[in-house]
Every structure is written in C-alpha cells, then in structure tokens.
Write an enzyme that holds these catalytic residues in place. Structure first.
Site, PDB file in Angstrom:
ATOM      1  N   PRO A 119       0.778  -1.253   0.000  1.00  0.00           N
ATOM      2  CG  PRO A 119       0.019  -0.943   2.186  1.00  0.00           C
ATOM      3  CD  PRO A 119       0.723  -1.931   1.288  1.00  0.00           C
ATOM      4  CB  CYS A 120       3.050   2.834  -2.498  1.00  0.00           C
ATOM      5  SG  CYS A 120       2.177   2.447  -4.013  1.00  0.00           S
TER       6      CYS A 120
END
Length: 153
Positions: A119-120
């Site tokens: 989850p950047c």
C-alpha cells in the site's frame, strides 16, 4: 510469467504472476490482452474485489518483488502500515532505520511493483499533503477515502 487483466473501479490493471507468486500489479497503460485468470490470479482478483468493496483490510497473496535491499525494506515497511492509516515519507525512513533517506523512500515508493497490495498509497507528505502516485492523485485520494470509510475502530 503470466499476465491477466483486472477490471478495477479505476480502470484496467495488469497483474503479472508466476505459478507461486505475484510479481507486479499496475495500471494498464495500454489495452492489453491478458490470459484468462487462473489459480493465483483468481485469488488476487477475489482479494482485490473484496478490498474495493471495503471487506478486505490485508492481502495474503504471495509476492515476489525484485528490488534493491533498500527498496525491499521500504516495501516491507509499507506492508506494515495499518489499513486506514497513513505515514509520511519521513516516518517510513525512520521505520527502516534511515531517518534522512525520505527522498530515497519516495523513489522506492514510486518503484513499488505491486501497488494497492503493497500500500504505497498510504504514504503522504510530511505536511499531510497527497503526493505522487502511480495511479494518479485522484486514485490515491479515493483509496484513502475507501479505507477511511471502512476502517474498523
């Protein structure tokens, strides 16, 4: 390597995978003809559907990323950011033991081959601003909103 096309709420995504691990998930930059999803791709598609419906908070899809030692540390730190929460680039740099490497964290974040699953989108500027995202800032804002609305207290 196999390729399958996932039809997300944001447009087509390209899933690249091997028999035992996903190696990439990215926005399709052109129309692609992926194979019919099977095995691991079906599992990934099911989990992505659940995520977009607000029913899945974490992914348990095997990944095989090919980054530098530094990038792999950053991507591991991204996976540790809880659903519905955000961290700054500086926070991530401190978490991996390189407190002054926040710009390098940004570059590693940008090189993340498996967005959403790693989850950047949960990484923001130190001032709380939304900064670059491979899927575009509207998508980043929407993903953070989705997580905020479905967060378990």
């Amino acid at each position: 390597m196999k390729t399958a096309v996932y039809h997300s709420p944001f447009g087509d995504m390209e899933l690249i995978y091997e028999e035992d691990a996903v190696t990439a998930l990215k926005m399709a930059d052109k129309e692609i003809a992926g194979e019919a999803p099977e095995g691991l791709a079906l599992k990934a598609f099911r989990q992505l559907d659940e995520y977009f419906q607000g029913k899945r908070k974490t992914f348990d899809i095997p990944l095989r990323t090919h980054g530098t030692v530094f990038q792999e540390k950053v991507w591991a730190a991204l996976r540790a950011i809880p659903y519905g929460e955000v961290r700054s680039y500086k926070d991530v740099a401190e978490a991996i033991g390189h407190p002054k490497a926040y710009r390098a964290v940004g570059m590693a974040n940008n090189a993340n081959p498996v967005f959403i699953i790693v989850p950047c989108h949960r990484v923001i500027g130190a001032d709380g601003s939304l900064t670059g995202y491979g899927g575009g800032l509207p998508m980043k804002k929407a993903l953070l909103g989705l997580e905020k609305n479905h967060r378990i207290s």
